[in-house]
Write a protein that holds these residues in place. Structure first.
Motif, PDB file in Angstrom:
ATOM      1  N   ILE A 168       0.832  -1.197   0.000  1.00  0.00           N
ATOM      2  CA  ILE A 168       0.000   0.000   0.000  1.00  0.00           C
ATOM      3  C   ILE A 168       0.866   1.247   0.000  1.00  0.00           C
ATOM      4  N   LEU A 169       1.956   1.240   0.766  1.00  0.00           N
ATOM      5  CA  LEU A 169       2.866   2.388   0.790  1.00  0.00           C
ATOM      6  C   LEU A 169       3.483   2.624  -0.578  1.00  0.00           C
ATOM      7  N   ILE A 170       3.868   1.541  -1.265  1.00  0.00           N
ATOM      8  CA  ILE A 170       4.454   1.675  -2.599  1.00  0.00           C
ATOM      9  C   ILE A 170       3.448   2.263  -3.569  1.00  0.00           C
ATOM     10  N   ILE A 171       2.192   1.816  -3.487  1.00  0.00           N
ATOM     11  CA  ILE A 171       1.161   2.351  -4.376  1.00  0.00           C
ATOM     12  C   ILE A 171       0.976   3.843  -4.137  1.00  0.00           C
ATOM     13  N   ILE A 172       0.930   4.254  -2.882  1.00  0.00           N
ATOM     14  CA  ILE A 172       0.748   5.669  -2.567  1.00  0.00           C
ATOM     15  C   ILE A 172       1.930   6.484  -3.072  1.00  0.00           C
ATOM     16  N   LEU A 173       3.151   5.985  -2.842  1.00  0.00           N
ATOM     17  CA  LEU A 173       4.346   6.708  -3.299  1.00  0.00           C
ATOM     18  C   LEU A 173       4.374   6.804  -4.830  1.00  0.00           C
ATOM     19  N   LEU A 174       4.041   5.693  -5.500  1.00  0.00           N
ATOM     20  CA  LEU A 174       4.021   5.718  -6.960  1.00  0.00           C
ATOM     21  C   LEU A 174       2.947   6.661  -7.483  1.00  0.00           C
ATOM     22  N   SER A 175       1.794   6.647  -6.846  1.00  0.00           N
ATOM     23  CA  SER A 175       0.704   7.514  -7.293  1.00  0.00           C
ATOM     24  C   SER A 175       1.091   8.981  -7.206  1.00  0.00           C
ATOM     25  N   VAL A 176       1.770   9.342  -6.127  1.00  0.00           N
ATOM     26  CA  VAL A 176       2.177  10.744  -5.958  1.00  0.00           C
ATOM     27  C   VAL A 176       3.326  11.097  -6.891  1.00  0.00           C
ATOM     28  N   SER A 177       4.323  10.205  -6.983  1.00  0.00           N
ATOM     29  CA  SER A 177       5.513  10.514  -7.780  1.00  0.00           C
ATOM     30  C   SER A 177       5.267  10.427  -9.278  1.00  0.00           C
TER      31      SER A 177
ATOM     32  N   GLY B   3      -5.605   7.625 -15.265  1.00  0.00           N
ATOM     33  CA  GLY B   3      -5.064   8.520 -14.250  1.00  0.00           C
ATOM     34  C   GLY B   3      -3.851   7.924 -13.557  1.00  0.00           C
ATOM     35  N   PRO B   4      -3.095   8.739 -12.834  1.00  0.00           N
ATOM     36  CA  PRO B   4      -1.903   8.240 -12.136  1.00  0.00           C
ATOM     37  C   PRO B   4      -2.231   7.179 -11.092  1.00  0.00           C
ATOM     38  N   GLY B   5      -3.392   7.290 -10.451  1.00  0.00           N
ATOM     39  CA  GLY B   5      -3.750   6.341  -9.404  1.00  0.00           C
ATOM     40  C   GLY B   5      -3.871   4.918  -9.919  1.00  0.00           C
ATOM     41  N   LEU B   6      -4.703   4.722 -10.959  1.00  0.00           N
ATOM     42  CA  LEU B   6      -4.870   3.384 -11.508  1.00  0.00           C
ATOM     43  C   LEU B   6      -3.590   2.885 -12.162  1.00  0.00           C
ATOM     44  N   THR B   7      -2.864   3.777 -12.824  1.00  0.00           N
ATOM     45  CA  THR B   7      -1.597   3.377 -13.432  1.00  0.00           C
ATOM     46  C   THR B   7      -0.634   2.862 -12.371  1.00  0.00           C
ATOM     47  N   SER B   8      -0.568   3.553 -11.236  1.00  0.00           N
ATOM     48  CA  SER B   8       0.310   3.106 -10.157  1.00  0.00           C
ATOM     49  C   SER B   8      -0.154   1.771  -9.581  1.00  0.00           C
ATOM     50  N   ILE B   9      -1.473   1.532  -9.564  1.00  0.00           N
ATOM     51  CA  ILE B   9      -1.981   0.249  -9.090  1.00  0.00           C
ATOM     52  C   ILE B   9      -1.497  -0.891  -9.985  1.00  0.00           C
ATOM     53  N   PHE B  10      -1.614  -0.706 -11.295  1.00  0.00           N
ATOM     54  CA  PHE B  10      -1.168  -1.743 -12.224  1.00  0.00           C
ATOM     55  C   PHE B  10       0.345  -1.953 -12.134  1.00  0.00           C
ATOM     56  N   ILE B  11       1.097  -0.885 -11.997  1.00  0.00           N
ATOM     57  CA  ILE B  11       2.549  -1.006 -11.872  1.00  0.00           C
ATOM     58  C   ILE B  11       2.912  -1.758 -10.598  1.00  0.00           C
ATOM     59  N   THR B  12       2.218  -1.439  -9.504  1.00  0.00           N
ATOM     60  CA  THR B  12       2.507  -2.100  -8.238  1.00  0.00           C
ATOM     61  C   THR B  12       2.161  -3.582  -8.294  1.00  0.00           C
ATOM     62  N   PHE B  13       1.061  -3.932  -8.933  1.00  0.00           N
ATOM     63  CA  PHE B  13       0.728  -5.342  -9.094  1.00  0.00           C
ATOM     64  C   PHE B  13       1.799  -6.049  -9.922  1.00  0.00           C
ATOM     65  N   SER B  14       2.343  -5.351 -10.918  1.00  0.00           N
ATOM     66  CA  SER B  14       3.404  -5.941 -11.731  1.00  0.00           C
ATOM     67  C   SER B  14       4.683  -6.134 -10.934  1.00  0.00           C
ATOM     68  N   LEU B  15       4.918  -5.259  -9.955  1.00  0.00           N
ATOM     69  CA  LEU B  15       6.153  -5.314  -9.181  1.00  0.00           C
ATOM     70  C   LEU B  15       6.054  -6.197  -7.943  1.00  0.00           C
ATOM     71  N   LEU B  16       4.886  -6.262  -7.304  1.00  0.00           N
ATOM     72  CA  LEU B  16       4.795  -6.859  -5.982  1.00  0.00           C
ATOM     73  C   LEU B  16       3.844  -8.044  -5.881  1.00  0.00           C
ATOM     74  N   TYR B  17       2.654  -7.951  -6.444  1.00  0.00           N
ATOM     75  CA  TYR B  17       1.585  -8.887  -6.107  1.00  0.00           C
ATOM     76  C   TYR B  17       1.735 -10.263  -6.754  1.00  0.00           C
ATOM     77  N   TRP B  18       2.680 -10.430  -7.656  1.00  0.00           N
ATOM     78  CA  TRP B  18       2.825 -11.708  -8.345  1.00  0.00           C
ATOM     79  C   TRP B  18       3.575 -12.743  -7.516  1.00  0.00           C
ATOM     80  N   VAL B  19       4.162 -12.336  -6.390  1.00  0.00           N
ATOM     81  CA  VAL B  19       5.020 -13.253  -5.631  1.00  0.00           C
ATOM     82  C   VAL B  19       4.211 -14.432  -5.055  1.00  0.00           C
ATOM     83  N   GLY B  20       2.967 -14.188  -4.651  1.00  0.00           N
ATOM     84  CA  GLY B  20       2.142 -15.282  -4.142  1.00  0.00           C
ATOM     85  C   GLY B  20       1.886 -16.321  -5.213  1.00  0.00           C
TER      86      GLY B  20
END
Length: 347
Positions: A172-181, A203-220
């Motif tokens: 969640i922190l990464i998504i927030i940081l990506l959304s702002v940056s 928008g930046p928010g959804l784009t950051s969500i997709f980027i974060t899923f690409s970076l983090l959520y695939w580990v499970g």
């Protein structure tokens, strides 16, 4: 006189054709693996109801906006803060003149926008985000996990230690940081590049969500696939494929992953509600979809300002989020029991 059971004399009566009403002859219909899965799923009443609810929600979200009288961003002057099935003065005048006026099923918001169509569009956004994010997780996790499990050794050790490190990152922190940056760089790309301008609606928010899923959520997904591949790669058909000279890529894509299709389907299905909840939460705090595109989370946030006077505005999106997430979880649990019949015994 009783017949000796140890006698070698044959009795002709034992070879008479069986009668149609006897249970000695049973006809077994040939069935495929997927037919068995389908019939087993039909016995899971809760999962079946959840699936019907999911299909119904998809139908509402993707068909009704096509012919509904109002659009999600249409601001109707004089129709601000209407209650469900209430008409504005202008609409009452039109109705008195014999014109057909469609009522606002869930009223309107402070800007005169129809709440019902905005809830449907928010549901559509949530479903799209959940499915796209789950596909991203599936592709990256399946490729990464199958490579680590198949080759093993030091490569497996290094790859899984990377997974362990990623697990420690607060998503969640990464998504927030990506959304702002990413807000300013993405806005520049939207203006300068024709391809990115088509993605401005995200928008930046959804784009950051997709980027974060690409970076983090695939580990499970990677961990689950890796564990299954480690077990399957020692099977006889994999050893036979290696002996016949099949390449590693072919063994992974043609033999290992197809035999993991049940695990992949279940894990992907259970990933969808996680993505939907993440998007709704970020939209609730203002980091999701860009206005005027609605989201269930942003609709709930907007309704908080008038929670005492217009409670129904908060109930509609929150009920939609709850129904969607609950239905996907129940549907995924049912699929898990179907693909793994021993799971119920383990519980």
């Amino acid at each position: 006189m009783h017949k000796n059971p140890f006698s070698f004399q044959l009795n002709s009566d034992d070879f008479l054709p069986a009668k149609s009403n006897e249970d000695l002859v049973r006809e077994y219909k040939k069935t495929s693996y997927w037919n068995e899965i389908f019939h087993s799923f039909l016995k899971k009443k809760v999962a079946l109801i959840a699936f019907v609810v999911i299909v119904f929600v998809f139908f509402l979200a993707f068909t009704i906006p096509l012919f509904y009288e109002y659009s999600y961003d249409q601001q109707i002057r004089g129709s601000e803060n209407l209650r469900p099935f209430e008409y504005s003065e202008q609409e009452l005048n039109l109705k008195s003149q014999g014109e057909t006026v469609v009522p606002h099923l869930l009223g309107t918001d402070t800007l005169g926008r129809d709440v019902f169509i905005r809830v449907l569009m928010g549901t559509r956004i949530s479903l799209i985000v959940g499915i796209v994010a789950s596909i991203i997780v599936l592709v990256i996790g399946a490729i990464y996990g199958s490579i680590a499990g198949f080759f093993g050794g030091k490569l497996d050790l290094i790859m899984m230690r990377i997974v362990d490190v990623i697990y420690t990152v607060p998503d969640i922190l990464i998504i927030i940081l990506l959304s702002v940056s990413l807000r300013e760089p993405l806005n520049v790309l939207y203006e300068k590049n024709l391809f990115f301008s088509q993605l401005e609606v995200l928008g930046p928010g959804l784009t950051s969500i997709f980027i974060t899923f690409s970076l983090l959520y695939w580990v499970g997904m990677a961990r689950i696939i890796r564990a299954q591949v480690v077990m399957l790669k020692e099977q006889e058909y994999i050893i036979a494929a290696k002996a016949l000279g099949a390449s590693n890529t072919r063994i992974i894509t043609k033999h290992l992953l197809p035999n993991l299709i049940g695990t992949i389907i279940v894990t992907t299905t259970l990933q969808i509600p996680t993505a939907i909840f993440t998007e709704s939460f970020l939209s609730f705090i203002g980091l999701g979809v860009a206005a005027p595109m609605p989201s269930l989370g942003s609709l709930a946030a907007d309704a908080m300002g008038g929670i005492n006077s217009y409670t129904y505005r908060l109930i509609a999106p929150t009920v939609a989020i709850s129904v969607i997430i609950l239905s996907f979880n129940l549907f995924g649990d049912g699929l898990q029991e179907v693909f793994d019949p021993k799971l119920k015994e383990k519980r």
